[in-house]
Design a protein around this motif. Sequence first.
Motif, short mmCIF file in Angstrom:
data_model
loop_
_atom_site.label_atom_id
_atom_site.label_comp_id
_atom_site.label_asym_id
_atom_site.label_seq_id
_atom_site.Cartn_x
_atom_site.Cartn_y
_atom_site.Cartn_z
N ILE A 139 0.85 -1.21 0.00
CA ILE A 139 0.00 0.00 0.00
C ILE A 139 0.88 1.25 0.00
O ILE A 139 0.65 2.19 -0.76
CB ILE A 139 -0.96 -0.03 1.21
CG1 ILE A 139 -2.04 -1.08 0.97
CG2 ILE A 139 -1.59 1.34 1.45
CD1 ILE A 139 -2.89 -1.41 2.17
N ALA A 140 1.92 1.25 0.85
CA ALA A 140 2.83 2.41 0.90
C ALA A 140 3.48 2.63 -0.46
O ALA A 140 3.66 3.77 -0.91
CB ALA A 140 3.87 2.20 1.98
N ARG A 141 3.82 1.55 -1.14
CA ARG A 141 4.48 1.69 -2.45
C ARG A 141 3.49 2.14 -3.53
O ARG A 141 3.83 2.96 -4.38
CB ARG A 141 5.11 0.36 -2.86
CG ARG A 141 6.30 -0.01 -1.99
CD ARG A 141 6.80 -1.38 -2.40
NE ARG A 141 8.08 -1.69 -1.77
CZ ARG A 141 9.03 -2.42 -2.33
NH1 ARG A 141 8.86 -2.92 -3.53
NH2 ARG A 141 10.14 -2.67 -1.70
N LEU A 142 2.29 1.54 -3.53
CA LEU A 142 1.28 1.93 -4.53
C LEU A 142 0.93 3.41 -4.39
O LEU A 142 0.66 4.10 -5.38
CB LEU A 142 0.00 1.09 -4.36
CG LEU A 142 0.11 -0.41 -4.66
CD1 LEU A 142 -1.13 -1.15 -4.16
CD2 LEU A 142 0.30 -0.67 -6.16
N ALA A 143 0.95 3.91 -3.15
CA ALA A 143 0.52 5.28 -2.89
C ALA A 143 1.50 6.31 -3.44
O ALA A 143 1.22 7.51 -3.44
CB ALA A 143 0.34 5.51 -1.39
N ARG A 144 2.65 5.87 -3.95
CA ARG A 144 3.56 6.84 -4.57
C ARG A 144 3.15 7.15 -6.00
O ARG A 144 3.68 8.07 -6.62
CB ARG A 144 4.99 6.30 -4.54
CG ARG A 144 5.54 6.23 -3.12
CD ARG A 144 6.98 5.74 -3.11
NE ARG A 144 7.27 5.12 -1.83
CZ ARG A 144 7.92 3.97 -1.68
NH1 ARG A 144 8.36 3.32 -2.73
NH2 ARG A 144 8.12 3.48 -0.48
#
Length: 413
Positions: free
Chosen positions: A246-251
């Motif tokens: 999720i943290a990576r997709l949110a970039r």
Amino acid sequence: MHLRARWLVPVGRPPIEHGWLRIEHGRIAAIGQQRTPADLNGCRPVDLGDAILCPGLVNAHTHLEFSDLEQPLDAEGGLPGWIARVVAIRRARPTDAEGARLTSSLRAGLTESLGHGVTTIGDIATGIPPEGYPPIGPRVRVYREALGLSFRGQSPPAAVTRDLDRLGSAGGISPHAPYTVSSRLGRVLLDDARRRDLPVTMHLAESLAELAFVTGSGGALRDLLAALGAWPADRPAPVLPPSEWIARLARSRRGSVVHGTFLGEPPDSSANERLARHRDRLGLVVCPRTTRLLSGRLPPVERFLAAGLRVAIGTDSRASNPDLSVLAEARELVGSGIVSPGAALAMMTRDAAWALAYEHRAGSIAVGRPADLVVLGPSGPFSDPLDAILRPDTRVLATLRQGRVLHGSLAAG
Ligand SMILES: [Zn+2]
């Protein structure tokens, strides 16, 4: 063309009784109520009678490559058992005929979608036919999918790059799932999505077996991957839990999490809060009938909505679903009392378009937008159009893309 209907349901503003709209050059030129303007601006008037006129529906997640399947695959053994059957089908396909098979499957899926009132689709593609997608109707956001646990490169696999170059601004990128995509492959794919400014999507927290595998306790998915030769069982897993993804997709500028059925389950308990923190960029896509088939429950939509997340509806593929109808998916949620008809309509129009980063082109009826429309015909009398849209006997009478009738007929209203 000038269309009149008993109800015009624009989405994003209240339904208009005895509404009309005018289409010029494939776009909505004007919307109104009651009296047809004296000056039709040269448009041909069409009266749809008691029908309901809605924005074309949006299927936020499917895999059209399986649209040639007659019926869903057996769900025995839940997600791991089902995946084994999907892989067996893929491996049994003769490679020399695969291009023609894929084209015919995409054609079947696109045609079927029009029949269900769908004018915009988010498709997950493991390959693109040489001649591209058949240009027969729906607008498609094509998420190029990739997977691999032993990837060592510094840039995306060549086949992925080639497909993304061809797709241009209609493309997107999808790391498949936490149990099939290594941390490194995911980083390379998502960096490329940022560089190309494309939306992203990923299956996350679809099963408890996935959570067990990516948090280090092995289980049925690791056994399956080892049996398929896709997992070097003697090495530690280079995988990440959903909260990290999720943290990576949110970039990326826009992304969606598909399923999320078990998001926030221990030991990955922070996933829900993390997703909620990124709700301006990330939405959820639920596929109710597939989740019920493979997980024995419906998706926790109330929890997502309570967290302020945009929730969209997808059908997943014909490998887990009998058809590609988002209306049928929405009826599951409404019939179980999980959401109201109005909320379900937003999930298969406005919020699904947002998930695909197509919110300025699809998902509502507004002046200046492409005239992508569906004409729905409830079978009996009704007073609440939102309720009538979701009734099981309501039929799709016509589907229009950019003002052209691509399914059904306007005479039927
Ligand atoms: Zn899927």
